[in-house]
Design an enzyme around this catalytic site. Structure first.
Site, PDB file in Angstrom:
ATOM      1  N   GLU A 198     -20.448 -67.689 -62.407  1.00  0.00           N
ATOM      2  CA  GLU A 198     -21.544 -67.246 -61.921  1.00  0.00           C
ATOM      3  C   GLU A 198     -21.270 -66.238 -60.515  1.00  0.00           C
ATOM      4  O   GLU A 198     -20.741 -67.105 -59.591  1.00  0.00           O
ATOM      5  CB  GLU A 198     -22.700 -68.210 -61.370  1.00  0.00           C
ATOM      6  CG  GLU A 198     -23.964 -67.552 -60.687  1.00  0.00           C
ATOM      7  CD  GLU A 198     -24.682 -68.719 -60.071  1.00  0.00           C
ATOM      8  OE1 GLU A 198     -25.574 -68.139 -58.875  1.00  0.00           O
ATOM      9  OE2 GLU A 198     -25.088 -69.459 -60.835  1.00  0.00           O
ATOM     10  N   LYS A 232     -33.675 -73.202 -62.745  1.00  0.00           N
ATOM     11  CA  LYS A 232     -32.454 -73.789 -62.001  1.00  0.00           C
ATOM     12  C   LYS A 232     -33.211 -74.620 -60.934  1.00  0.00           C
ATOM     13  O   LYS A 232     -33.946 -74.041 -60.127  1.00  0.00           O
ATOM     14  CB  LYS A 232     -31.834 -72.754 -61.386  1.00  0.00           C
ATOM     15  CG  LYS A 232     -30.717 -73.089 -60.222  1.00  0.00           C
ATOM     16  CD  LYS A 232     -29.913 -72.051 -59.675  1.00  0.00           C
ATOM     17  CE  LYS A 232     -30.643 -71.512 -58.459  1.00  0.00           C
ATOM     18  NZ  LYS A 232     -29.794 -70.524 -57.867  1.00  0.00           N
TER      19      LYS A 232
END
Length: 217
Positions: free
Chosen positions: A43, A133
């Site tokens: 990421e 998340k």
């Protein structure tokens, strides 16, 4: 479908390395060290100046490898589109943003926004979010996932923040489909100790696989 395939890879590979850095060059070396340690999902945060260039560079470097590259710290739809055009396979945000959710749906790219309250979770699900998340994860801990799965038993959640090799099994046992790991993994890179990053990456990867198998140790 592209989106379904990416989601499957995120869940199978399990550990998402959150990469920051003061320059593209250092962040790229950090990514190399992480991949060497068998973490296969990167990421790339947009706190890195030129993050879109880094994503493009990584996509080219790992074109023949089974590496999934996404963008993080994406605060708006404009940035999300830049990341997607650079080659990002998924988008991660610290909070939920409706415009970003719509854009990711349009491009069939998984969107992973940070949510905490049941209201935020419900809104995100309404806008087609595939994985929530839990951020910052260390504020509530693994028990929070179990609590959220009470009213939302079908929700997929990924903690980011506070995940260690010691507690990763607790997160998986609580129902996390994947985990995001940042500073705990990449801190040695700040002292140019990329070998230590590789060792940590390998430890995280092994800990995740053991947790998925249900090993006690």
């Amino acid at each position: 479908m592209k989106r379904v395939g990416i989601l499957k890879q995120l869940e199978e590979k399990g550990v998402i390395a959150v990469v920051r850095g003061e320059s593209i060059e250092r962040a790229f070396r950090t990514c190399e060290a992480i991949v060497a340690g068998d973490i296969r999902v990167l990421e790339i945060t947009f706190t890195i100046e030129g993050a879109d260039q880094l994503i493009h560079k990584l996509k080219a470097a790992y074109a023949d490898d089974d590496i999934v590259i996404g963008a993080g710290t994406v605060l708006d739809a404009t940035t999300a589109r830049i990341a997607i055009l650079a080659g990002a396979s998924f988008i991660v945000s610290p909070t939920f943003d409706k415009a970003t959710a719509k854009l990711c749906n349009l491009y069939q790219v998984p969107y992973l926004p940070g949510c905490l309250s049941p209201q935020e979770v419900q809104t995100a699900l309404t806008y087609g979010v595939d994985i929530i998340k839990l951020f910052p994860g260390n504020v509530f801990g693994p028990s929070y996932i179990k609590a959220v799965k009470g009213p939302f038993p079908y929700v997929s959640m990924m903690p980011s923040g506070g995940v260690s090799t010691d507690n990763i099994k607790e997160w998986i046992d609580a129902g996390a489909v994947a985990v995001g790991v940042g500073g705990n993994l990449t801190a040695p890179a700040e002292q140019n100790d990329f070998a230590a990053v590789t060792d940590l990456a390998r430890a995280y990867s092994e800990a995740f696989q053991k947790a998925k198998r249900g090993d006690s140790a």
